[in-house]
Design an enzyme around this catalytic site. Structure first.
Site, short mmCIF file in Angstrom:
data_model
loop_
_atom_site.label_atom_id
_atom_site.label_comp_id
_atom_site.label_asym_id
_atom_site.label_seq_id
_atom_site.Cartn_x
_atom_site.Cartn_y
_atom_site.Cartn_z
N GLU A 256 0.94 -1.23 0.08
CA GLU A 256 0.10 0.15 -0.16
C GLU A 256 0.82 1.14 0.00
OE1 GLU A 256 -2.43 0.04 3.47
OE2 GLU A 256 -3.23 -1.79 2.93
N CYS A 290 -3.17 8.35 3.45
CA CYS A 290 -2.71 7.88 1.97
C CYS A 290 -3.72 8.75 1.17
CB CYS A 290 -2.52 6.67 1.94
SG CYS A 290 -3.81 5.59 2.39
P1 NAD Z 1 8.43 4.77 4.52
O1 NAD Z 1 8.40 4.04 3.29
O2 NAD Z 1 9.57 5.86 4.70
O3 NAD Z 1 8.54 3.92 5.95
C1 NAD Z 1 7.50 2.90 6.18
C2 NAD Z 1 8.29 1.71 6.96
O4 NAD Z 1 9.08 0.95 6.00
C3 NAD Z 1 8.74 1.92 8.01
O5 NAD Z 1 8.86 1.42 9.18
C4 NAD Z 1 10.41 1.99 7.54
O6 NAD Z 1 11.03 1.94 8.66
C5 NAD Z 1 10.33 0.87 6.76
N1 NAD Z 1 11.54 0.86 5.70
C6 NAD Z 1 11.88 1.88 5.18
N2 NAD Z 1 13.06 1.53 4.32
C7 NAD Z 1 12.94 0.01 4.56
C8 NAD Z 1 13.61 -0.98 3.66
N3 NAD Z 1 14.41 -0.75 2.62
N4 NAD Z 1 13.06 -1.97 3.90
C9 NAD Z 1 12.41 -2.37 4.84
N5 NAD Z 1 11.56 -1.36 5.61
C10 NAD Z 1 11.91 -0.34 5.28
O7 NAD Z 1 7.00 5.60 4.76
P2 NAD Z 1 6.37 6.55 5.84
O8 NAD Z 1 6.95 7.96 5.56
O9 NAD Z 1 6.40 5.82 7.04
O10 NAD Z 1 5.01 6.51 5.38
C11 NAD Z 1 4.42 7.77 4.60
C12 NAD Z 1 3.94 7.17 3.29
O11 NAD Z 1 3.10 6.08 3.63
C13 NAD Z 1 3.27 7.76 2.40
O12 NAD Z 1 3.80 7.88 1.16
C14 NAD Z 1 1.94 7.58 2.38
O13 NAD Z 1 1.08 7.89 1.15
C15 NAD Z 1 2.19 6.01 2.41
N6 NAD Z 1 0.86 5.35 3.06
C16 NAD Z 1 0.17 4.58 2.20
C17 NAD Z 1 -1.17 4.18 2.68
C18 NAD Z 1 -1.99 3.22 1.57
O14 NAD Z 1 -2.78 2.60 2.17
N7 NAD Z 1 -1.60 3.26 0.38
C19 NAD Z 1 -1.68 4.25 3.93
C20 NAD Z 1 -0.63 5.20 4.82
C21 NAD Z 1 0.29 5.57 4.27
#
Ligand code: NAD
Length: 493
Positions: A256, A290
């Site tokens: 997502e 999101c």
């Molecule tokens: P992010 O991608 O920076 O981090 C999300 C998670 O992934 C964190 O726990 C982070 O530590 C982990 N992570 C980062 N790099 C990684 C890697 N290489 N391998 C494994 N894990 C890793 O996102 P964020 O800043 O926490 O959240 C904001 C984003 O989430 C926005 O882009 C938003 O649109 C999206 N979002 C989407 C939905 C949906 O349903 N489509 C819902 C909520 C948020």
């Protein structure tokens, strides 16, 4: 000041590597978090595998569904008993108001576990008798067995709910769930682990690991080939990195991701309804949902009215009052995220746009000036290829532009690499149902935003995601279909 540890197969485990969690509300230090090592993540995966599909699966993965469901209902009761602590944790980590945390997450997490448990009981299997081509008689039936270890990697925007949306289906289908909350919001996940520790969910069926992404807990987890599937919510770039990791071992992913969602306001829309819905869709949770609308295309005959109305609303929104009992906004989740959103706002005048509301950082003249606040911001006049119109801000921002024809509005809405959500504001029922399927988006709301049954399917096109989640889709993702075929011999065979 709290110390938050990892919870690995029934034990609380600390490490030498630690990081600070600071309040985005006023910058105070909230907790020291123990960052999981690779060895700890590997241990959680190995024990999770045993409890879900290995030698200890009798404790969890191989239990009859009804027994697991009963354990999950008891666990949901225990969540409710700790709901005030969970709300407090999310309020502290995110800076949002108590009203928002208790209406939007809080008890909703317990309801989500229950809803998934009850839906799992309705998943019927299929069966048929058949005659094989070689004269064999037989029958087959289908089963759903656990996949094994499911990595649940979460963002920070709705911490408790996001964790529950991933952990609930994984556990109910008999898997081991390994939760990796965002480094920005480690607190409610830690309380969730405490609740699991006190429940009948066996050791190893759930582990919590704290840390960052690449070269930290998230990377160790997604790169571990013994993790059987990864469910991830976060940025599209991170989703791409995780999908690449998952290719090693051909492991399934459910992603997502981000959005740059457009709302279309047609000439016959009821502006009172638009204003209420658009206020929530642009600014709820400080724009950190999101599904939030970051682009509004408004029929030229209603453009000025819309802009004036929304500017008045944005300028009057209550900011930074945790006790406010209604719609208000808190800070962005961190200073680094605020820097990102502010940098995007700064591009607006550079590209010929102008703000009709906000555009900067509010001043409070108290401790909140150490927080990560940003003004709700509405801009007009930006060209459609400007970064403000193209890039996801994940903040309280709205680009507004006029359109003349329905087809033009559809083209504008679809001019993005994302495909997550849209809102269509019109009283013309034919137009609503004509336009919705023309927008490349996983979810289309008509005259509303984010009224959502959490069991309804959630998908994203393009850079917004991979796979279908929600309700039975998440239960199916969390299980492996198996067909069992049996030959039935005739009396004299
Ligand atoms: P992010 O991608 O920076 O981090 C999300 C998670 O992934 C964190 O726990 C982070 O530590 C982990 N992570 C980062 N790099 C990684 C890697 N290489 N391998 C494994 N894990 C890793 O996102 P964020 O800043 O926490 O959240 C904001 C984003 O989430 C926005 O882009 C938003 O649109 C999206 N979002 C989407 C939905 C949906 O349903 N489509 C819902 C909520 C948020």
């Amino acid at each position: 000041m709290k110390e938050l540890k990892n919870y690995i197969a029934g034990r609380w485990v600390g490490t030498e590597r630690r990081f600070e969690k600071r309040s985005p509300f006023d910058g105070t230090l909230l907790a020291t978090v123990h960052e999981a090592t690779k060895e700890m993540v590997d241990e959680a995966v190995a024990i999770g595998s045993e409890v879900s599909v290995g030698s200890r699966s009798g404790q969890w993965g191989a239990l009859p569904m009804k027994q697991r469901v009963a354990i999950i209902h008891d666990f949901a009761d225990r969540i409710l008993a700790r709901v005030d602590d969970l709300v407090e944790a999310d309020v502290a980590d995110t800076g949002r108001s108590y009203w928002q945390a208790s209406t939007f997450d809080g008890a909703r997490a317990a309801r989500l576990f229950r809803a998934y448990a009850d839906t799992a009981l309705t998943l019927e299997n299929r069966s048929m008798q058949f005659s094989g081509e070689l004269g064999f008689e037989g029958m087959w039936y289908t089963l759903r067995r656990p996949k094994g270890v499911i990595a649940c990697i979460c963002p920070w925007n709705v911490p408790l709910l996001m964790a529950s949306m991933k952990v609930a289906p994984a556990l109910i289908m008999g898997n081991a769930a390994i939760l990796k909350p965002s480094e920005e919001t480690p607190s409610s996940a830690t309380i969730l682990a405490e609740v699991i520790d006190a429940s009948d969910i066996p050791d190893g069926a759930f582990s919590l690991i704290h840390g960052f992404g690449h070269n930290s807990a998230g990377g160790y987890l997604s790169e571990n080939p013994n993790v059987d599937a990864i469910t991830f919510t976060g940025e599209s770039g991170t989703g791409t990195a995780i999908m690449k990791s998952a290719a090693n071992g051909l492991r399934e992913v459910s992603l997502e991701l981000g959005g740059k969602n457009a709302a279309l306001v047609f000439e016959d829309a009821v502006m009172d309804r638009v204003a209420e819905g658009m206020t929530r869709s642009a600014f709820f949770n400080c724009g950190q949902i999101c599904f939030c609308t970051e682009r509004a295309y408004v029929h030229r005959t209603r453009f000025d009215e819309f802009v004036d109305r929304m500017a008045d609303i944005a300028n009057a929104i209550v900011i930074g009052d945790k006790s406010h009992n209604g719609f208000s906004i808190g800070p962005l989740v961190s200073h680094s995220h605020r820097d990102k959103v502010k940098a995007l706002l700064d591009t607006v005048p550079e590209n010929g746009g102008s703000f009709v509301a906000g555009g900067g950082i509010p001043e409070f003249e108290d401790d909140r000036d150490n927080g990560a606040f940003i003004q709700p911001s509405i801009a007009v006049g930006s060209p459609e290829n400007a970064p403000f119109v193209k890039q996801e801000a994940f903040g309280p921002v709205l680009h507004v532009a006029p359109f003349d024809e329905e087809e033009e509005a559809i083209t504008l809405a679809n001019d993005t690499s994302y495909g997550l959500a849209t809102c269509i504001w019109t009283e013309n029922v034919n137009r609503a149902h004509r336009v919705a399927p023309r927008i490349r988006a996983g979810h289309a709301w008509i005259n509303s935003w984010q009224i959502r049954d959490l069991l309804s399917p959630l998908t994203g096109a393009g850079a917004s995601g991979v796979g279908e989640q929600g309700g039975r889709h998440s239960l199916e993702f969390s299980s492996l279909p198996q067909t069992v075929t049996m030959r039935v011999f005739g009396e004299h065979q």
